[in-house]
Structure formats: C-alpha cells, structure tokens
Scaffold this active site. Structure first.
Site, short mmCIF file in Angstrom:
data_model
loop_
_atom_site.label_atom_id
_atom_site.label_comp_id
_atom_site.label_asym_id
_atom_site.label_seq_id
_atom_site.Cartn_x
_atom_site.Cartn_y
_atom_site.Cartn_z
N LYS A 1 0.78 -1.23 0.02
CA LYS A 1 0.06 0.14 -0.05
C LYS A 1 0.92 1.29 0.01
O LYS A 1 2.23 1.17 0.83
CB LYS A 1 -1.03 -0.10 1.38
N ARG B 1 -9.77 -11.46 3.05
CA ARG B 1 -10.79 -12.75 2.75
C ARG B 1 -10.17 -13.92 2.71
O ARG B 1 -10.78 -15.11 2.90
CB ARG B 1 -11.18 -12.43 1.15
N1 BES Z 1 -7.69 -3.79 5.05
C1 BES Z 1 -7.97 -3.27 3.70
C2 BES Z 1 -9.36 -2.63 3.56
C3 BES Z 1 -9.24 -1.30 4.26
C4 BES Z 1 -9.13 -0.07 3.55
C5 BES Z 1 -9.63 -1.06 5.51
C6 BES Z 1 -9.14 1.14 3.97
C7 BES Z 1 -9.80 0.23 6.08
C8 BES Z 1 -9.62 1.40 5.41
C9 BES Z 1 -8.22 -4.68 2.85
O1 BES Z 1 -7.25 -5.65 3.27
C10 BES Z 1 -7.71 -3.97 1.57
O2 BES Z 1 -6.68 -3.94 1.49
N2 BES Z 1 -8.55 -4.33 0.56
C11 BES Z 1 -8.21 -3.92 -0.73
C12 BES Z 1 -8.89 -4.93 -1.80
C13 BES Z 1 -8.40 -4.77 -3.33
C14 BES Z 1 -6.92 -5.26 -3.12
C15 BES Z 1 -9.32 -6.08 -4.07
C16 BES Z 1 -9.04 -2.46 -1.13
O3 BES Z 1 -10.01 -2.27 -0.58
O4 BES Z 1 -8.42 -1.61 -1.74
MN MN Z 2 -5.33 -5.56 2.59
#
Ligand code: BES
Ligand code: MN
Ligand code: ZN
Length: 469
Positions: free
Chosen positions: A246, A320
């Site tokens: 990220k 997931r």
């Molecule tokens: N933990 C994140 C989701 C999240 C984002 C929680 C912002 C709280 C605040 C999750 O693991 C994630 O990274 N999701 C990705 C999924 C994508 C790679 C399909 C997302 O939401 O960008």
């Molecule tokens: Mn994630």
C-alpha cells in the site's frame, strides 16, 4: 484504556452539585428554576436555543460562596438517537471536570449511559490529554439499564483499545494473550498447529512477517443454550498490503485492520455479564500482512482449510484469505446455527455507504432482517447489500478453484465481490458478513465517536445476541 468514568445512581439531585445537567423543559423543577438568574424561557430565547439534542445552555448559579454551573440540555424528540446525542454532548462538555450530575430524561437510560461513556473514551500513549469526567452521577435512573449501558460501553472501549494499540505492540500472539484475559475458554493455533490442520490462508498471509499468525477460538457456552452462533473476526494486526504494498497514506490507518477480531473478543467477553442465552464461539483469524523474502507472491496458489485452492492475484486482498479458512472451519467442525463474520474488508464499502453505516450481506433474509433491526436499535446502523450472482465470474481463476480478486476490471463492485468470495467458504448455513472498513475508524472526535477505532459492531452484535431467543 478502559473508560475511567465511574457511574452511580441517586434518587434525587443533590442541590449543591458543582456541575448539574438538567433536561431543558419550559416547566423546570421550581427549586432549580429559583437558582437561575432569569426564567428558563428567557435564557433559551437569549441563546437562541431550541432544545435540540446536543444543544447545551450553560448557566452560572450561586452555590454558597462559590459558583456552580447548570447545564440545560436539549433532548430533541427524546428518541434513543436524540438521547444518545444529548448524553455524548454532556460528557464532552464535562471533560476535565471531577463530577457531572445528570437529571435523566424519561426514556432509555441504557442508551443514555452508553453514549455518555463512549463520548468520554480516550486513548493516549504518553502525557494524558484532557481527562474525561471522573464521576457521572445519574439522578433517577434504574439500576439495571444503567449497568447494561455501562457494560456495553466498556465492551466498545475494549474493542477500541485493542484496535488503537500500535502494531509494534499488537501482533497475533499478543492478540491471543489479550483474548485469554476474559475468563472465557480459549484455544489458540500457533503456526505449527495451523500447518498441521491445513489453515493455508492464514499461514499464507502471515508468511511475510517475523510475527507468526494465530487462529484464536473463544467459547461462551451458557447452560441451557439452544442456539449456537459462530462469530468470525478479521484479525490483521497490520495490513501493509504485503508485496502488493500500500502507499503510505493508505497504510498508516491499517493497525485497525483487526477491528473485526477486536469486536469478537469484546462481544464474547461481555456476553456472560449480560446473561446472553446463546452459545457463541468466536474465531479470530490473526496475521500480520508484511512484504519480505518469505512473503506470498501475487500468482501464488494456496490451499484453504477444507481443500479449496485460491490463486492470490493481489496480496492486499488478504482479509478474505484468512476469513475463508475460519469460515470453512466453522462450517465443517463447529456445527453452528448461524455464522456472522465481521471485517474491515474493502475500501470500496466506504464509497458505497460512507463512515456511519456498515454493510451487511447475508445468505438468509431472516438473519439479515435480525441484524438490520439490531443495528437500528443499538445505533450501529447496518444497510443490507446484495450478493449479486452475476458478478461471481469475477472470482474465476485458470489455475485454481478461485482467484482472490478479479483479474480484469469487468465487474468492479469491490465490496460485493469480496462478499461473494467469502460466501464460497461459508457452506449452506445461514451466514452474514459485515464489512466495517468504512465505519471501523473515525477521522473525527464527534458525539460518541473518538478519533481512531470506533468499536463498531460491538453494540449491534450484543443487541442481536441478547435479544434473539
Ligand atoms: N484492510 C483493507 C481494507 C481497508 C481499507 C480497511 C481502508 C480500512 C480502510 C483490505 O485488506 C484491503 O486492502 N482491501 C483492498 C482490496 C483490493 C486489493 C481488492 C482494497 O479495498 O483496496
Ligand atoms: Mn489489504
Ligand atoms: Zn486488510
């Protein structure tokens, strides 16, 4: 830090209270009215106050040789929502004070106490900020609902504390230790046990970290229970994204990526106190998602509990993967009547529902309705989202049973496709999924919310588990 404000109930308002809050009404108690410098209606007219929830008119009054303060507070339409808003405004106003005496409005004292205490929550490492009011004295409350409100607020505070703790302290093993502190039987799978039992998703996500993953199981089993619920919480103690790293802006909030797991721990810890009649098993799938030479790679294929294979196309869709193992285990081994998972799963859900309403997906209409109703009653509001079957091809893989994200960008709907992925592992039992990524943390100090973790999910799940027969 748990909420440190103590709560007591008294029958009548002590006339000399240093800070006395009274619900605004044109027909004020005559003794109190006599303390005010001018009639209450004139005061309200002067401040252009309307008696709305959250409004406070502060009036100095004579207390012997000293000056006391009366807070005339609005209660709006006196709905539980309005009372929560009023209560939160009062304890916010009383920050830094020793004592606040509140004449309760008639109606739900449980919601009032809960909100008053949640607004008094603080989390600070180092020199303390403005302390919350030390003592809350309630005039005319009933003991039982007051104590319920207090128990619920303390449970929310526990979830906030766990999620607010920095990830340098909070790793999966630490979370397992915290889970074991509540007098509820705990079983913990360490990395060896996880490998032995085939929890390939939790292991794959945890591989990149020096802090190994854990699966934590908590069991609340009251005698005479006729129903068994399994709660599954996402316990990513830090989500860097893994090799699908990220950017800093998105990463710096991710110590709260175990908020779902924190909710499961806090709910189970509170169930005994509230006398919930249901058997509840909690599963917290805990791992730290980090990039390193041992991390899983985009394109790896992993094998979940139960044998299903998944192609990992994005290591940042890790929630997931850990949940899939726990859901498959719950279905195959625990024989529940219903399974509810709770997870900060997708950024996409924030686009859909924002920061005040959580998403609920469900395979059962009855379960969805129960949860939405409990959300309404408890103020952890939920909106039902659709499991759109037409989008399932998004999860196709050419080399494994499923892919963890869509390879292209035909379908979009990130929160829905994540829920569809989880559904593949939940089996045929009534199952619901709460995506709390939008509501799990707050960017502001406002009302019952404090900046950082919110503990969203504790109130709705406690409401659901203590109201359903
Ligand atoms: N933990 C994140 C989701 C999240 C984002 C929680 C912002 C709280 C605040 C999750 O693991 C994630 O990274 N999701 C990705 C999924 C994508 C790679 C399909 C997302 O939401 O960008
Ligand atoms: Mn994630
Ligand atoms: Zn995550």
């Amino acid at each position: 830090m748990p909420i440190e404000t103590t709560v007591s109930v008294v029958a009548a308002a002590p006339h000399d209270a240093e800070l006395l809050a009274v619900p605004y009404s044109p027909e004020l108690d005559p003794q109190l009215a006599a303390d005010l410098p001018v009639p209450v209606a004139a005061l309200f007219a002067h401040y252009e106050a309307k008696g709305e929830a959250g409004e406070i008119v502060e009036v100095p009054v004579v207390r012997g040789d000293a000056v006391g303060r009366v807070l005339l507070y609005g209660v709006g339409d006196s709905s539980p929502r309005a009372l929560r808003k009023a209560a939160a405004a009062l304890t916010r106003r009383a920050r830094g004070r020793q004592s606040l005496t509140v004449v309760l409005p008639s109606g739900s004292s449980s919601a009032f106490v809960e909100a008053a205490l949640l607004a008094a929550y603080t989390f600070k490492i180092g020199a303390p900020g403005k302390l919350s009011v030390r003592e809350l004295v309630l005039v005319g409350g009933d003991e039982a609902p007051v104590r319920r409100g207090e128990t619920v607020a303390q449970a929310v505070a526990l979830a906030r504390d766990l999620a607010n703790t920095p990830a340098s302290v909070k790793n999966p093993a630490w979370l397992a230790e915290r889970a074991a502190e509540h007098g509820v039987p705990v079983r913990v799978w360490d990395e060896e046990a996880l490998a032995g039992d085939g929890f390939g998703g939790i292991l794959a996500v945890g591989r990149g970290s020096v802090n190994p993953p854990r699966l934590i199981q908590l069991s609340y089993a009251p005698s005479g229970a006729t129903k068994h619920v399994v709660l599954v919480g996402k316990g990513i103690t830090f989500d860097s994204g893994g090799l699908s790293l990220k950017p800093t802006e998105n990463m710096k909030t991710q110590k709260t990526d175990m908020a779902g797991g924190a909710v499961v721990i806090a709910v189970i810890a509170a169930l005994a106190r509230l006398g919930a009649p249901v058997k509840v098993t909690g599963l917290i799938a805990a791992a730290e998602n980090m990039p390193s030479g041992s991390a899983q790679r985009p394109s790896d294929v992993i094998t979940h509990f139960g044998g299903r294979t998944v192609e990992v196309l994005n290591t940042d869709a890790e929630g997931r993967l850990v949940l899939a193992d726990a859901l498959a285990y719950a279905d195959a081994v625990l024989d529940p009547d219903a399974v509810v998972d709770i997870a900060t799963l997708t950024g996409a859900v924030t686009v859909a529902l924002g920061r005040h309403v959580g998403a609920v997906y469900a395979s059962s209409d009855a379960l969805a309705e129960e949860l939405v109703a409990a959300g309404q009653a408890s103020d952890d509001r939920l909106w039902r989202m659709p499991l759109i079957d037409d989008y399932t091809p998004a999860l196709k893989s050419s080399v494994a049973d499923l892919a963890n994200v869509e390879a292209g960008s035909t379908y979009g709907a990130g929160s829905i496709t994540a829920a569809l992925f989880l559904r593949e592992f939940a089996g045929k039992r009534p199952w619901a999924h709460l995506d709390i990524a939008g509501v799990g943390r707050s960017t502001v100090d406002d009302g019952i919310l404090t900046k950082g973790a919110t503990g969203f999910g504790v109130r709705v799940l406690l409401e659901w588990l203590t109201q359903t027969p």
